[in-house]
Design a protein around this motif. Structure first.
Motif, PDB file in Angstrom:
ATOM      1  N   PRO A 108      82.405  62.162  73.647  1.00  0.00           N
ATOM      2  CA  PRO A 108      82.700  63.181  74.663  1.00  0.00           C
ATOM      3  C   PRO A 108      82.111  62.841  76.024  1.00  0.00           C
ATOM      4  N   GLY A 109      82.965  62.773  77.030  1.00  0.00           N
ATOM      5  CA  GLY A 109      82.537  62.509  78.395  1.00  0.00           C
ATOM      6  C   GLY A 109      82.008  61.112  78.652  1.00  0.00           C
ATOM      7  N   ARG A 110      82.264  60.192  77.714  1.00  0.00           N
ATOM      8  CA  ARG A 110      81.696  58.845  77.833  1.00  0.00           C
ATOM      9  C   ARG A 110      82.778  57.783  77.963  1.00  0.00           C
ATOM     10  N   GLY A 111      82.339  56.531  77.984  1.00  0.00           N
ATOM     11  CA  GLY A 111      83.254  55.415  78.150  1.00  0.00           C
ATOM     12  C   GLY A 111      83.835  54.920  76.835  1.00  0.00           C
ATOM     13  N   LEU A 112      84.400  53.723  76.901  1.00  0.00           N
ATOM     14  CA  LEU A 112      85.139  53.135  75.783  1.00  0.00           C
ATOM     15  C   LEU A 112      84.297  52.076  75.070  1.00  0.00           C
TER      16      LEU A 112
ATOM     17  N   VAL B  27      94.556  47.965  56.517  1.00  0.00           N
ATOM     18  CA  VAL B  27      95.965  48.155  56.848  1.00  0.00           C
ATOM     19  C   VAL B  27      96.775  48.307  55.569  1.00  0.00           C
ATOM     20  N   ASP B  28      97.955  48.905  55.733  1.00  0.00           N
ATOM     21  CA  ASP B  28      98.976  48.896  54.690  1.00  0.00           C
ATOM     22  C   ASP B  28     100.212  48.293  55.340  1.00  0.00           C
ATOM     23  N   LYS B  29     100.457  47.022  55.027  1.00  0.00           N
ATOM     24  CA  LYS B  29     101.561  46.333  55.678  1.00  0.00           C
ATOM     25  C   LYS B  29     102.910  46.952  55.337  1.00  0.00           C
ATOM     26  N   SER B  30     103.017  47.511  54.156  1.00  0.00           N
ATOM     27  CA  SER B  30     104.314  48.035  53.714  1.00  0.00           C
ATOM     28  C   SER B  30     104.807  49.196  54.555  1.00  0.00           C
ATOM     29  N   ILE B  31     103.862  49.894  55.200  1.00  0.00           N
ATOM     30  CA  ILE B  31     104.253  51.038  56.024  1.00  0.00           C
ATOM     31  C   ILE B  31     103.785  50.875  57.481  1.00  0.00           C
ATOM     32  N   GLY B  32     103.348  49.683  57.849  1.00  0.00           N
ATOM     33  CA  GLY B  32     102.987  49.409  59.246  1.00  0.00           C
ATOM     34  C   GLY B  32     101.889  50.314  59.769  1.00  0.00           C
ATOM     35  N   THR B  33     100.848  50.497  58.987  1.00  0.00           N
ATOM     36  CA  THR B  33      99.803  51.458  59.340  1.00  0.00           C
ATOM     37  C   THR B  33      98.427  50.836  59.212  1.00  0.00           C
ATOM     38  N   ALA B  34      97.608  51.118  60.225  1.00  0.00           N
ATOM     39  CA  ALA B  34      96.207  50.727  60.204  1.00  0.00           C
ATOM     40  C   ALA B  34      95.347  51.966  59.993  1.00  0.00           C
ATOM     41  N   TYR B  35      94.176  51.745  59.392  1.00  0.00           N
ATOM     42  CA  TYR B  35      93.294  52.855  59.053  1.00  0.00           C
ATOM     43  C   TYR B  35      91.873  52.590  59.538  1.00  0.00           C
ATOM     44  N   LEU B  36      91.184  53.686  59.813  1.00  0.00           N
ATOM     45  CA  LEU B  36      89.744  53.657  60.111  1.00  0.00           C
ATOM     46  C   LEU B  36      89.103  54.686  59.194  1.00  0.00           C
ATOM     47  N   ARG B  37      88.137  54.239  58.422  1.00  0.00           N
ATOM     48  CA  ARG B  37      87.578  55.104  57.386  1.00  0.00           C
ATOM     49  C   ARG B  37      86.061  55.180  57.488  1.00  0.00           C
ATOM     50  N   TRP B  38      85.560  56.416  57.233  1.00  0.00           N
ATOM     51  CA  TRP B  38      84.128  56.665  57.108  1.00  0.00           C
ATOM     52  C   TRP B  38      83.852  57.178  55.691  1.00  0.00           C
ATOM     53  N   SER B  39      82.788  56.712  55.067  1.00  0.00           N
ATOM     54  CA  SER B  39      82.435  57.224  53.743  1.00  0.00           C
ATOM     55  C   SER B  39      81.485  58.410  53.839  1.00  0.00           C
ATOM     56  N   SER B  40      80.726  58.483  54.923  1.00  0.00           N
ATOM     57  CA  SER B  40      79.784  59.585  55.089  1.00  0.00           C
ATOM     58  C   SER B  40      79.606  59.853  56.580  1.00  0.00           C
ATOM     59  N   LEU B  41      80.265  60.859  57.069  1.00  0.00           N
ATOM     60  CA  LEU B  41      80.275  61.145  58.504  1.00  0.00           C
ATOM     61  C   LEU B  41      78.947  61.724  58.977  1.00  0.00           C
ATOM     62  N   ARG B  42      78.660  61.465  60.250  1.00  0.00           N
ATOM     63  CA  ARG B  42      77.496  62.028  60.927  1.00  0.00           C
ATOM     64  C   ARG B  42      77.972  62.784  62.152  1.00  0.00           C
ATOM     65  N   ALA B  43      77.152  63.680  62.653  1.00  0.00           N
ATOM     66  CA  ALA B  43      77.513  64.407  63.868  1.00  0.00           C
ATOM     67  C   ALA B  43      77.777  63.439  65.022  1.00  0.00           C
ATOM     68  N   SER B  44      77.063  62.317  65.033  1.00  0.00           N
ATOM     69  CA  SER B  44      77.217  61.346  66.114  1.00  0.00           C
ATOM     70  C   SER B  44      78.548  60.586  66.052  1.00  0.00           C
ATOM     71  N   ASP B  45      79.326  60.779  64.995  1.00  0.00           N
ATOM     72  CA  ASP B  45      80.665  60.180  64.922  1.00  0.00           C
ATOM     73  C   ASP B  45      81.700  61.010  65.669  1.00  0.00           C
ATOM     74  N   THR B  46      81.298  62.172  66.163  1.00  0.00           N
ATOM     75  CA  THR B  46      82.208  63.027  66.928  1.00  0.00           C
ATOM     76  C   THR B  46      82.689  62.280  68.167  1.00  0.00           C
ATOM     77  N   ALA B  47      84.006  62.115  68.272  1.00  0.00           N
ATOM     78  CA  ALA B  47      84.584  61.316  69.350  1.00  0.00           C
ATOM     79  C   ALA B  47      86.102  61.337  69.229  1.00  0.00           C
ATOM     80  N   ILE B  48      86.746  60.794  70.231  1.00  0.00           N
ATOM     81  CA  ILE B  48      88.162  60.457  70.140  1.00  0.00           C
ATOM     82  C   ILE B  48      88.244  58.983  69.756  1.00  0.00           C
TER      83      ILE B  48
END
Lengths: 118, 107
Positions: free
Chosen positions: A41-45, A72-93
């Protein structure tokens, strides 16, 4: 027309798992790297990591190594980003982007807002 | 790790004026530098790559220059839609590298 369409906003609690997606169209999925970028939030890239769908070669930025998993799943042209245990500091776009051969993002998804709050 | 420093952090200008944004690298990145524009609520948009090449569909009023450690993005005559935040990004060993901290062009 090249398009990257990301999954919708998520509200999660600390400790929960999450996977967000980025579905591409308009080009051959297996021939361009895909990158994930975080914007707090309100920060850079910041680059989270990148993946080459052709062979699933993955590279993580040091700050994110061990914290997330990119796939990725090549069969459906999709990439994924996964977290196993989220933290408050993962809040972002989180954005996905197609990378040119020069490692620049030439097409971007619309972003996925991830909010982690108890 | 290469650190990119952008200046000024904020540039206050009027439509029609010329904007000059700077990006300085902590070590040489050759010409491997890109510029992006980001408007509120939108994804970044690639403007310039390899220091001086305009991306597809980018108006000619946007130009980039520089090499090594010092780079410049110039907007020759600001249009109302150009007021936004601009980021530089370098590449390292063929992979995407760090972004600068961003520079806001405001009215």
């Amino acid at each position: 027309e090249v398009e990257l369409v990301q999954s919708g906003a998520e509200l999660k609690k600390p400790g929960e798992s999450l996977r967000i997606s980025c579905q591409v169209s308009g080009y051959r999925f297996t021939t361009y790297w895909i990158g994930w970028v975080r914007q707090m939030p309100g920060r850079g890239l910041e680059w989270v990591g990148i993946i080459y769908p052709g062979d699933s070669d993955v590279r993580y930025s040091p700050s994110f190594q061990g914290q997330v998993t990119i796939s990725v799943d090549k069969s459906i042209g999709t990439a994924y980003l996964r977290w196993s245990s989220l933290r408050a500091s993962d809040t972002a776009i989180y954005y996905c982007a197609r990378l040119t051969s020069g490692a620049y993002g030439d097409y971007w998804g619309q972003g996925t807002l991830v909010t982690v709050s108890s | 790790e290469v650190v990119l420093t952008q200046s000024p952090a904020t540039l206050s200008l009027s439509p029609g004026e010329r904007a000059t944004l700077s990006c300085r690298a902590s070590q040489s990145v050759n010409y491997y530098l890109a510029w992006y524009q980001q408007k509120p609520g939108q994804a970044p948009r690639l403007l310039i790559y390899d220091a001086s090449k305009r991306a597809t569909g980018i108006p000619a009023r946007f130009s980039g220059s520089g090499s090594g450690t010092d780079f410049t993005l110039t907007i020759s005559s600001l249009e109302p839609e150009d007021f936004a935040v601009y980021y530089c990004q370098q590449r390292s060993s063929g992979l995407p590298g760090s972004f600068g901290g961003g520079a806001k062009v405001e009215i």
